[in-house]
Design a protein around this motif. Structure first.
Motif, PDB file in Angstrom:
ATOM      1  N   SER A  79      -5.072 -23.994 -90.692  1.00  0.00           N
ATOM      2  CA  SER A  79      -6.027 -23.478 -91.667  1.00  0.00           C
ATOM      3  C   SER A  79      -7.328 -24.268 -91.673  1.00  0.00           C
ATOM      4  N   ARG A  80      -7.304 -25.436 -91.114  1.00  0.00           N
ATOM      5  CA  ARG A  80      -8.454 -26.314 -91.229  1.00  0.00           C
ATOM      6  C   ARG A  80      -9.445 -26.044 -90.096  1.00  0.00           C
ATOM      7  N   GLU A  81     -10.726 -25.981 -90.423  1.00  0.00           N
ATOM      8  CA  GLU A  81     -11.734 -25.702 -89.409  1.00  0.00           C
ATOM      9  C   GLU A  81     -11.793 -26.865 -88.429  1.00  0.00           C
ATOM     10  N   SER A  82     -11.649 -26.558 -87.157  1.00  0.00           N
ATOM     11  CA  SER A  82     -11.659 -27.604 -86.143  1.00  0.00           C
ATOM     12  C   SER A  82     -11.932 -26.995 -84.782  1.00  0.00           C
ATOM     13  N   LYS A  83     -12.718 -27.705 -83.999  1.00  0.00           N
ATOM     14  CA  LYS A  83     -12.966 -27.264 -82.628  1.00  0.00           C
ATOM     15  C   LYS A  83     -11.887 -27.811 -81.687  1.00  0.00           C
ATOM     16  N   ASP A  84     -10.983 -28.616 -82.250  1.00  0.00           N
ATOM     17  CA  ASP A  84      -9.997 -29.298 -81.422  1.00  0.00           C
ATOM     18  C   ASP A  84      -8.586 -28.782 -81.654  1.00  0.00           C
ATOM     19  N   ASP A  85      -8.448 -27.498 -82.044  1.00  0.00           N
ATOM     20  CA  ASP A  85      -7.120 -26.955 -82.321  1.00  0.00           C
ATOM     21  C   ASP A  85      -6.190 -27.103 -81.123  1.00  0.00           C
ATOM     22  N   ASN A  86      -6.726 -26.820 -79.928  1.00  0.00           N
ATOM     23  CA  ASN A  86      -5.885 -26.929 -78.730  1.00  0.00           C
ATOM     24  C   ASN A  86      -5.450 -28.364 -78.493  1.00  0.00           C
ATOM     25  N   ALA A 225      -9.156 -33.602 -97.436  1.00  0.00           N
ATOM     26  CA  ALA A 225      -9.133 -32.905 -96.151  1.00  0.00           C
ATOM     27  C   ALA A 225     -10.017 -31.657 -96.167  1.00  0.00           C
ATOM     28  N   PHE A 226     -10.392 -31.204 -97.358  1.00  0.00           N
ATOM     29  CA  PHE A 226     -11.128 -29.946 -97.484  1.00  0.00           C
ATOM     30  C   PHE A 226     -12.385 -30.147 -98.315  1.00  0.00           C
ATOM     31  N   SER A 227     -13.382 -29.309 -98.031  1.00  0.00           N
ATOM     32  CA  SER A 227     -14.669 -29.421 -98.716  1.00  0.00           C
ATOM     33  C   SER A 227     -14.526 -29.058-100.193  1.00  0.00           C
ATOM     34  N   GLN A 228     -15.537 -29.439-100.966  1.00  0.00           N
ATOM     35  CA  GLN A 228     -15.572 -29.090-102.393  1.00  0.00           C
ATOM     36  C   GLN A 228     -15.526 -27.577-102.573  1.00  0.00           C
ATOM     37  N   ASN A 229     -16.214 -26.837-101.695  1.00  0.00           N
ATOM     38  CA  ASN A 229     -16.236 -25.369-101.812  1.00  0.00           C
ATOM     39  C   ASN A 229     -14.836 -24.779-101.647  1.00  0.00           C
ATOM     40  N   VAL A 230     -14.087 -25.258-100.648  1.00  0.00           N
ATOM     41  CA  VAL A 230     -12.728 -24.758-100.417  1.00  0.00           C
ATOM     42  C   VAL A 230     -11.855 -25.077-101.619  1.00  0.00           C
ATOM     43  N   ARG A 231     -11.962 -26.291-102.136  1.00  0.00           N
ATOM     44  CA  ARG A 231     -11.123 -26.693-103.269  1.00  0.00           C
ATOM     45  C   ARG A 231     -11.434 -25.859-104.509  1.00  0.00           C
ATOM     46  N   GLU A 232     -12.714 -25.542-104.701  1.00  0.00           N
ATOM     47  CA  GLU A 232     -13.094 -24.729-105.870  1.00  0.00           C
ATOM     48  C   GLU A 232     -12.646 -23.282-105.708  1.00  0.00           C
TER      49      GLU A 232
END
Length: 324
Positions: A79-86, A225-232
């Motif tokens: 679920s977390r934004e990442s360019k390194d999923d692989n 682990a998550f931005s303020q926007n995601v938490r809100e």
């Protein structure tokens, strides 16, 4: 050899160590892995053991545990934004491979030993983390959601905030809104506690009859682990669900022994303490009338999850043996 160690010329170190025998190779492999951990490079330390072998040597056990903890804690969830999923998925598969070989040897030497049981537990966590990512990639979303729920059982080893966020998100995507509400409500509580550790107690009522650890029994991450926007966004969704007064309790099943309701994902009935074997696909309890078994490793699974997985992957997720 030690001169090459001081220079950091590890290819040369291994070239010479191999000529002097297995014990010398093992010594310098452990030395190299220790240095890589000090340099905050746990995946490279893992790869050193994968390449040269991770022998059943008690002095190495703390190294193996440290590598496992580092990989489990830094590996991003889907679920977390990442360019390194692989890269994270590859690291989890590598961890699973190292632990699988180690546990196989430990079982031959000391089947019920403390270290065998502990590494077997860590192997199962790594197995679930890797398998969850595979299920997401193969469009086995319900199985991935169940795995994310199971991983809440292991928040002593995986980051508690990310685990509850992931479980809430994947349950929400499956339409399991009661489960999503409880898990995201806990995510909000944990995030608030991280912001203000003195903020007070967390109501653990929803989890008293589960095998999910109390938030005060698990390590609290130092960084969000998550931005303020995601938490809100999560907080607002939880408040909306609370106002709507839809189902806000964890799903239950009937215990096969005492016939009482118990949390559906628990591998132990909270009423009669009957233990259940975890499904090798999802980690959920294997139920008597739904039980199937791998024809090679004999690991158990629930039939519906097994059939859906094997239809896509054509092999056992534990041993890799082809399944018809």
């Amino acid at each position: 050899i030690d001169i090459h160690v001081q220079r950091g010329e590890w290819n040369k170190v291994y070239e010479l160590a191999i000529k002097q025998g297995q014990s010398v190779l093992e010594k310098y492999t452990a030395m190299h892995a220790t240095q890589l951990l000090k340099d905050l490079k746990p995946r490279q330390a893992l790869q050193v053991f994968l390449k040269n072998g991770a022998p059943v040597l008690p002095p190495n056990f703390s190294l193996y545990k440290r590598i496992t903890q580092e990989i489990l804690c830094c590996a991003d969830l889907t679920s977390r934004e990442s360019k390194d999923d692989n890269a994270h998925q590859e690291a989890m598969l590598e961890l699973r491979e190292m632990l699988y070989k180690l546990v196989s040897e430990l079982r031959d030497i000391d089947p019920n030993g403390t270290n065998t049981l502990e590494f077997d537990r860590l192997l199962f966590i790594a197995h679930l983390c890797a398998l969850k990512n595979t299920c997401m990639q193969m469009d086995l979303k319900a199985q991935a959601a169940k795995i994310s729920v199971t991983l809440l059982r292991y928040t002593t080893d995986v980051p508690v905030d990310r685990a509850f966020y992931e479980a809430g998100l994947l349950c929400k995507l499956q339409g399991w809104l009661n489960m999503a509400f409880v898990f995201w409500n806990r995510f909000v509580d944990v995030s608030d506690l991280m912001n203000d550790p003195e903020s007070g107690d967390i109501d653990n009522t929803d989890f008293l009859v589960t095998d999910i650890p109390s938030p005060f029994q698990v390590p609290l991450p130092k960084q969000q682990a998550f931005s303020q926007n995601v938490r809100e966004e999560v907080r607002e969704w939880v408040l909306d669900q609370a106002m709507a007064e839809t189902g806000q309790q964890l799903s239950v099943r009937v215990c096969e022994k005492c016939s009482k309701d118990t949390y559906e994902a628990s591998c132990k009935c909270h009423n009669c303490s009957t233990p259940y074997t975890p499904c090798i696909i999802t980690g959920y309890p294997v139920l008597r009338n739904h039980k199937v078994q791998c024809n090679n490793c004999q690991k158990l699974a629930n039939k519906d999850d097994w059939n859906k997985y094997v239809a896509k992957m054509h092999s056992c997720p534990w041993c890799g043996q082809s399944q018809n």
